[in-house]
Design a protein around this motif. Sequence first.
Motif, PDB file in Angstrom:
ATOM      1  N   ALA A   1      33.586  38.699  33.773  1.00 25.89           N
ATOM      2  CA  ALA A   1      33.101  37.437  34.353  1.00 25.89           C
ATOM      3  C   ALA A   1      33.687  37.228  35.742  1.00 25.89           C
ATOM      4  O   ALA A   1      32.990  36.767  36.661  1.00 25.89           O
ATOM      5  N   ILE A   2      34.960  37.551  35.906  1.00 27.16           N
ATOM      6  CA  ILE A   2      35.609  37.416  37.223  1.00 27.16           C
ATOM      7  C   ILE A   2      34.930  38.326  38.233  1.00 27.16           C
ATOM      8  O   ILE A   2      34.689  37.930  39.378  1.00 27.16           O
ATOM      9  N   LEU A   3      34.608  39.537  37.833  1.00 28.29           N
ATOM     10  CA  LEU A   3      33.912  40.490  38.708  1.00 28.29           C
ATOM     11  C   LEU A   3      32.563  39.918  39.156  1.00 28.29           C
ATOM     12  O   LEU A   3      32.261  39.876  40.359  1.00 28.29           O
ATOM     13  N   LEU A   4      31.761  39.475  38.213  1.00 25.86           N
ATOM     14  CA  LEU A   4      30.416  38.990  38.531  1.00 25.86           C
ATOM     15  C   LEU A   4      30.460  37.736  39.394  1.00 25.86           C
ATOM     16  O   LEU A   4      29.718  37.613  40.383  1.00 25.86           O
TER      17      LEU A   4
ATOM     18  N   SER B   1      32.914  36.691  41.363  1.00 27.80           N
ATOM     19  CA  SER B   1      33.471  36.963  42.690  1.00 27.80           C
ATOM     20  C   SER B   1      32.424  37.573  43.611  1.00 27.80           C
ATOM     21  O   SER B   1      32.296  37.181  44.777  1.00 27.80           O
ATOM     22  N   VAL B   2      31.672  38.533  43.088  1.00 28.01           N
ATOM     23  CA  VAL B   2      30.619  39.163  43.893  1.00 28.01           C
ATOM     24  C   VAL B   2      29.543  38.135  44.244  1.00 28.01           C
ATOM     25  O   VAL B   2      29.058  38.072  45.384  1.00 28.01           O
ATOM     26  N   LEU B   3      29.184  37.305  43.259  1.00 27.16           N
ATOM     27  CA  LEU B   3      28.172  36.268  43.495  1.00 27.16           C
ATOM     28  C   LEU B   3      28.640  35.296  44.576  1.00 27.16           C
ATOM     29  O   LEU B   3      27.866  34.920  45.469  1.00 27.16           O
ATOM     30  N   TYR B   4      29.909  34.906  44.526  1.00 30.99           N
ATOM     31  CA  TYR B   4      30.431  33.943  45.496  1.00 30.99           C
ATOM     32  C   TYR B   4      30.505  34.545  46.896  1.00 30.99           C
ATOM     33  O   TYR B   4      30.197  33.874  47.881  1.00 30.99           O
ATOM     34  N   LEU B   5      30.933  35.783  46.988  1.00 33.83           N
ATOM     35  CA  LEU B   5      31.021  36.411  48.308  1.00 33.83           C
ATOM     36  C   LEU B   5      29.654  36.479  48.977  1.00 33.83           C
ATOM     37  O   LEU B   5      29.532  36.311  50.189  1.00 33.83           O
TER      38      LEU B   5
ATOM     39  N   THR C   1      37.516  39.001  52.564  1.00 35.98           N
ATOM     40  CA  THR C   1      36.595  39.710  51.671  1.00 35.98           C
ATOM     41  C   THR C   1      37.309  40.848  50.976  1.00 35.98           C
ATOM     42  O   THR C   1      37.157  41.070  49.763  1.00 35.98           O
ATOM     43  N   THR C   2      38.112  41.581  51.733  1.00 33.29           N
ATOM     44  CA  THR C   2      38.896  42.677  51.156  1.00 33.29           C
ATOM     45  C   THR C   2      39.880  42.144  50.129  1.00 33.29           C
ATOM     46  O   THR C   2      40.097  42.768  49.076  1.00 33.29           O
ATOM     47  N   VAL C   3      40.486  41.001  50.403  1.00 33.91           N
ATOM     48  CA  VAL C   3      41.424  40.394  49.457  1.00 33.91           C
ATOM     49  C   VAL C   3      40.746  40.146  48.108  1.00 33.91           C
ATOM     50  O   VAL C   3      41.297  40.465  47.053  1.00 33.91           O
ATOM     51  N   VAL C   4      39.539  39.608  48.141  1.00 28.40           N
ATOM     52  CA  VAL C   4      38.828  39.307  46.899  1.00 28.40           C
ATOM     53  C   VAL C   4      38.444  40.584  46.167  1.00 28.40           C
ATOM     54  O   VAL C   4      38.593  40.684  44.937  1.00 28.40           O
ATOM     55  N   PHE C   5      37.987  41.596  46.872  1.00 31.67           N
ATOM     56  CA  PHE C   5      37.624  42.865  46.236  1.00 31.67           C
ATOM     57  C   PHE C   5      38.842  43.521  45.580  1.00 31.67           C
ATOM     58  O   PHE C   5      38.750  44.073  44.477  1.00 31.67           O
ATOM     59  N   ILE C   6      39.984  43.472  46.246  1.00 30.50           N
ATOM     60  CA  ILE C   6      41.200  44.033  45.654  1.00 30.50           C
ATOM     61  C   ILE C   6      41.553  43.279  44.377  1.00 30.50           C
ATOM     62  O   ILE C   6      41.951  43.875  43.371  1.00 30.50           O
ATOM     63  N   ALA C   7      41.417  41.959  44.409  1.00 28.41           N
ATOM     64  CA  ALA C   7      41.708  41.157  43.216  1.00 28.41           C
ATOM     65  C   ALA C   7      40.838  41.575  42.035  1.00 28.41           C
ATOM     66  O   ALA C   7      41.325  41.698  40.905  1.00 28.41           O
TER      67      ALA C   7
END
Length: 810
Positions: free
Chosen positions: A696-699, A701-705, A785-791
């Motif tokens: 859920a966090i993955l989906l 986060s991608v949706l929000y970005l 953006t990189t910060v969120v992808f790393i998370a």
Amino acid sequence: MTISPRQLYPAILLISAIGIAFQVGLMRVFSVAQWHHFAYMIISIAMLGVGASGTVIALLRNQLRGREAAAIRLCALAITLSLALCYRLSQAVPFETHRLIHEPAQLAYLGLLYVILAVPFFLCAACVTLAFFLAPRHIPRVYFFDMVGSGLGAFAVVALMYMVSPAAIPYCLTGFGAAAYLLLSCPWENRWTAAWRLVPLVAVLAIVFIPGIQPVNVSEYKDLSYALQYPDAEVVHETYSPLSVVTAVSSSMIRETPGQIANYPMSELGELPEQIGLFFDAGAVSPVHRFDGDLDRFAFLDYVTGALPYRLVDEPEALVLGAGGGTDILQALTLGARHVTAVEVDPGVFSLLEGPLRDFSGDLLARPDVEAVLAEGRGFAEANPDARYDLIQVPLFGSFGAGAGGVLALNESYVYTVEALAVYLDRLTDDGVLALTTWLKTPPRDAIKLFATTVEALEQSGVENPGEHMAFIRSWNNATIVASKQPLDDDQINAIREFSDERFLDLAYYPGITADEANRYTMLDEPHYYNAAQEILSPNREAFYEDYLFFIEPATDDRPYFFRFLKPTNLPHILREMGREWAPFMEWGYVVLLGAVAQGFIVSLALIVLPLAVFARKGAGRGARSWTLLYFTCLGLGYMFLEIGFIQTFMRFLAYPIYSVTVVLTSFMIFSGLGSLTAGRFMARKPVVVAVAALAILLLSVLYLAGLPPLFEFGAGWSDAVKITVSILLLAPLAFFMGMPFPAGLQLLSDRADGLVPWAWGINGFSSVIGASLATLTAVHFGFTTVVFIAVLIYMLSVWGILRLDGRLA
């Protein structure tokens, strides 16, 4: 005497609120006492306390067994004492940032600060860890109250900052500590029990409050300290807010100007008006001028670089982004503006100008040709897409001393990004002009970066030849860059040359400038600014960015650190070339951040590895220790990376930085707590809970970005209340799932290897606080953006960790 859930849970809520509120309060204290970048030091101190607590309880687990209730009461009483006492002791430590290089004793003072201020965090974390042992079957519920308490604490301390000074915050929190102690101490079987529990509390409160509130010990190197040394200096008023403490100082010797006043005929135009200085967090100063309605007394404001745009547009409708004490308003009116919209983000400024300094300032904000707006500059521009101005002025930011000292290096600001400047350009009339003024540093960098940012903003706005739309002039300590919606015509170019020559200001760029016109008055060893402008406007721009000694690539919304100039790879060269004189050129905000990360790793290594040796000797958690370390490290890092990333993401939407921090922190913690409570219903399948949460966090986060930028653009004009509501609704589902993995893992340990519980709590505390510094460092270099992808990747790794941990403990 045992402690019931009705006592334990509210007490943990209060104690967790105290922990986050004390951390935020200390950040404000050190912003006033030293500089804002010491927020990272406070984070490291909190990490030391939380991690050390987990380590100590892990080592003393057998001794504490059966005594948890008495221990948590003692810790709650100690919290009540430690908040104000440790703050008071910290203000007696003679630590000075600027002496770190030359006085080895300052390192010892810094270490002493760490030890003193870590104590309250140690005690708060100890209470939460002990609560896990007191309710071993209900860890998700304990974690729920811990997170909700932290969220409420973040909200409460921000509200408190509008009412009291930073120095008073530890004393206010003492009351919450007392309430937590009373909750844990009730009920009383008889009067003797009551006396036994109340007498220590009364003694503690007497120790805290009888000496009174300890003032913040402000660094002798800050602007306010210098000003208060004037013989007739007097603090006439002070206001508080989460943004800053604004101190109004009266003195006949205060003479602040927006840069060098060049070739001003004082004998003809008269002395400068009397001023009262507004000092922000004891640092940057903005003057309030005595004004009686006579604008002729402000003719000197036509002799600074920031007056240039008034030679390019006649009687403009002007927008000033960052009004401060009113200098730029007076400049606009003096130089012919027919109306001024003055935007200021700090509520303390307007409360002073409309309150105690109203008569002194001539009721400037109430003039019919002035409209005062309390808002963040870019947020105001974006919220008014149909407004058009002949002139948009972005005045000097901060003090010259703060700029030169590099203390703004990690000051994220969406006012100075490429995208922000593009917004300002769009709000101009067809013949309008954007003017930006900045302080200068040696070696040159600020104005060069601002010029590059303006060039790229013009290009983003569809201008093919930005050089035809720009001019760049400088004095010895500041520079102004103007960008016109239309190409500058011959009359405007002549006006630029005449203005500069009459005031002995140096030309750095205008369309058609020649090399011999640059560097004529304040002569540098070579025409650095002229050369830089030529390179930036050439096809060689990227190579110039790469080769320049400092980081001068334009700030963007993804990397909004305009004041970050240090290239770590060039640090050896700077030290070699400048020798012992390197300290004034160092960006201390960046250095403190690196130091916080380094300290975090060192302390983590010591306090995480030490219990491992003990566990190995006792055989505790055999085979599960490495997976416990991996799993809880991932959770701490991942949570903080997402939190930092979305604080910055929502800062653009909410405009006010304090709104963003408060809304994101409070939402993350409260909804994470709800996620923990929900996860408690599915503890029979803990790895499944973690896997579902991570997916859920993955989906999300991608949706929000992908979806937040257009949504924020669409909702730029919404009211603050609507924006805050929408932000909470958007953050809720992400935070809800982020709250599930930690209690699932901790419940797994509690069920099968409870000796590892405090260790895991300490690991999570360490990695959370290291994560805050690492996330900021990553954002500085690679963007949010990189910060969120790393998370997201870290959360995926945690799924593997929980699966292996579950298998090892089976």
